[in-house]
Motif scaffolding. Structure first.
Motif, short mmCIF file in Angstrom:
data_model
loop_
_atom_site.label_atom_id
_atom_site.label_comp_id
_atom_site.label_asym_id
_atom_site.label_seq_id
_atom_site.Cartn_x
_atom_site.Cartn_y
_atom_site.Cartn_z
N THR A 1 0.85 -1.19 0.00
CA THR A 1 0.00 0.00 0.00
C THR A 1 0.88 1.23 0.00
O THR A 1 2.04 1.19 0.41
CB THR A 1 -0.91 0.05 1.25
OG1 THR A 1 -0.08 0.02 2.42
CG2 THR A 1 -1.87 -1.12 1.27
N PRO B 1 -4.26 -0.31 -1.15
CA PRO B 1 -3.43 -1.26 -1.90
C PRO B 1 -3.44 -0.93 -3.39
O PRO B 1 -4.45 -0.47 -3.94
CB PRO B 1 -4.11 -2.60 -1.64
CG PRO B 1 -4.89 -2.41 -0.39
CD PRO B 1 -5.35 -0.98 -0.41
N THR C 1 -3.81 -2.31 -6.71
CA THR C 1 -4.32 -3.53 -7.34
C THR C 1 -5.03 -3.26 -8.66
O THR C 1 -5.74 -4.14 -9.18
CB THR C 1 -5.31 -4.25 -6.39
OG1 THR C 1 -6.36 -3.33 -6.01
CG2 THR C 1 -4.63 -4.76 -5.14
N CYS D 1 -8.15 -4.89 -1.31
CA CYS D 1 -7.16 -5.95 -1.13
C CYS D 1 -7.50 -7.18 -1.99
O CYS D 1 -8.66 -7.44 -2.30
CB CYS D 1 -7.11 -6.38 0.34
SG CYS D 1 -6.47 -5.11 1.45
N ASP E 1 0.76 -6.35 2.65
CA ASP E 1 -0.39 -5.44 2.81
C ASP E 1 -1.43 -5.58 1.71
O ASP E 1 -2.58 -5.20 1.89
CB ASP E 1 0.09 -3.99 2.85
CG ASP E 1 0.81 -3.65 4.13
OD1 ASP E 1 0.83 -4.50 5.04
OD2 ASP E 1 1.36 -2.53 4.22
N VAL E 2 -1.03 -6.08 0.55
CA VAL E 2 -1.94 -6.11 -0.60
C VAL E 2 -3.00 -7.19 -0.50
O VAL E 2 -4.01 -7.14 -1.21
CB VAL E 2 -1.13 -6.27 -1.91
CG1 VAL E 2 -0.66 -7.72 -2.08
CG2 VAL E 2 -1.93 -5.81 -3.12
N LYS F 1 -0.78 -6.86 9.05
CA LYS F 1 -0.26 -5.78 8.22
C LYS F 1 0.97 -5.12 8.84
O LYS F 1 1.05 -3.90 8.97
CB LYS F 1 -1.36 -4.73 7.98
CG LYS F 1 -2.66 -5.29 7.41
CD LYS F 1 -2.47 -6.00 6.08
CE LYS F 1 -3.79 -6.50 5.52
NZ LYS F 1 -3.63 -7.24 4.26
#
Length: 405
Positions: free
Chosen positions: A117, A253, A255, A277, A299-300, A308
């Motif tokens: 993140t 995050p 993504t 996430c 963290d993702v 985390k």
């Protein structure tokens, strides 16, 4: 294990990503000589985000936070050309390849996503070029130095740590810490831990405003750390005067690249709509069994908040590589020898271990260079120690070791 060529891509060069690379290097130096490792990272350098708050008040520390990736593959038995670093932004992920900015496609047998993140209100973390990153860092330090009163929004470990670092260096500044919950930190931690932290923060002369949600101020760009007299409002109408607002709550995050993968069932998305996430199985593979060769760590992924932390990211990376080893031992070739359906069915039969929660991990909140609150996550008791190692170094020494400095 045969020496057949197997390509593993790791996306993201922070704690989880670099740990995964080092674990894979150990495998390639052993029985897996055909392993080919590629790290894809958009930064030209490792930036020690764990210590970002110390670097904002300590120039000498900040200078050490930028570490080259050039020694990452130095301990490989194979020539460095067998493994590589690709400095580029990931744009798309497919079932057996990725695409980076510029259009290059890179094939893989296994993929580990560790993009983490990024705090959107910390300009230094958004820079990918070494020179620009240093310049932004200095600008942030200048803002802190010139502001007479600072409002910190977010009473998590980052907000508390930064507030206390500044209080220690500038004891005459007016510092206010606002948190939307009635207790500092998150609900994952015990009340005694939060109370200990709160008492110590107050002793440093910091004003606490708890149970108040601060509203965004659209009159200026919150990400630029502008120093100007202003009044910030909360949802209840409370007015908080200050010169500078520092948000420590905004991290999401990365993504976006997951949009190129289609879920088996539209009602079960690959990415959680609320948190952003990546949804994962206990094996840390994607929750969609169509993609058994893709893992997400750090963290993702969708693990609880208690996971985390840097220590958890390291453990998750090791676990993912361990499960990839299980799949390699079964000779699963996801790029050519198996159809996606066959590969998914074969992987489902593999004896992969579930990731064990680290709920007993030691949680440390640094309160400047010489103080910290420490305790075990979910424990009933917490303790305080003076001069803890995290408070002094923020694990920079571990990062240097990880990158073979």
């Amino acid at each position: 294990m045969s020496g057949r060529e197997i390509h593993v891509l790791v996306i993201g060069g922070s704690w989880a990503g670099i740990t995964a690379v080092n674990e894979l290097i150990n495998l390639s130096n052993g029985a897996y000589s055909g392993l080919r490792i590629t790290l894809v990272e958009q930064r030209t350098h490792y930036f020690h985000k764990t210590g970002v708050i110390r670097g904002l008040v300590d120039q000498k520390y900040a200078d050490k936070m930028f570490i080259s990736y050039k020694r990452l593959f130095v301990d490989c038995d194979l020539p460095n050309s067998a493994h590589r670093l690709v400095c580029a932004k990931l744009t798309r992920v497919y079932d057996s390849s990725i695409e980076v900015e510029g259009g290059e496609r890179i094939p893989f047998d296994y993929l580990i996503v560790a993009t983490g993140t990024t705090p959107t209100s910390m300009p230094v973390t958004q820079s990918i070029d070494d020179v620009e990153c240093r310049e932004r860092y200095q600008k942030m330090r200048n803002s802190i130095e010139s502001a007479r009163s600072i409002l910190f929004v977010g009473g998590g470990a980052v907000g508390i740590g930064l507030c206390c670092e500044i209080a220690e260096l500038y004891p005459k500044k007016c510092l206010i810490l606002a948190h939307s919950r009635d207790k500092l930190l998150s609900e994952d931690l015990s009340s005694s831990f939060a109370n200990s932290t709160e008492n110590l923060v107050k002793k440093m002369g910091i004003e606490l405003i708890l149970g108040e949600t601060v509203l965004s101020n659209t009159a200026y760009n919150e990400d630029e750390w502008v120093v100007t007299p202003q009044t910030v409002l909360t949802k209840t109408g409370r007015r908080i005067p200050c010169d500078l607002v520092i948000w420590t709550t905004r991290a999401r995050p990365y993504t976006d690249f997951m949009n190129s993968l289609s879920p088996t069932n539209e009602r079960e998305p690959l990415v959680n709509v609320d948190s952003g996430c990546i949804n994962v199985l206990p094996s840390l593979q994607l929750s969609d069994k169509r993609y058994p060769n893709i893992f997400a760590v750090g963290d993702v992924n969708s693990l609880p908040y208690a996971e985390k932390y840097a220590t958890s990211a390291v453990l998750q990376a090791k676990h993912a590589v361990s499960n990839i080893r299980v799949l390699m031992n079964e000779s699963y070739d996801f790029r050519s020898k198996m159809s996606p359906t066959m590969a998914a069915e074969a992987a489902a039969r593999a004896n992969m271990a579930s990731y064990s929660s680290t709920r007993n991990t030691q949680m440390v909140v640094a309160l400047g260079k010489n103080k910290e609150v420490s305790g075990t996550i979910f424990s009933k008791f917490s303790s305080w120690a003076s001069g803890g190692s995290r408070g002094r170094n923020y694990m920079l020494d571990k990062a240097e070791k990880m990158l073979h400095v």
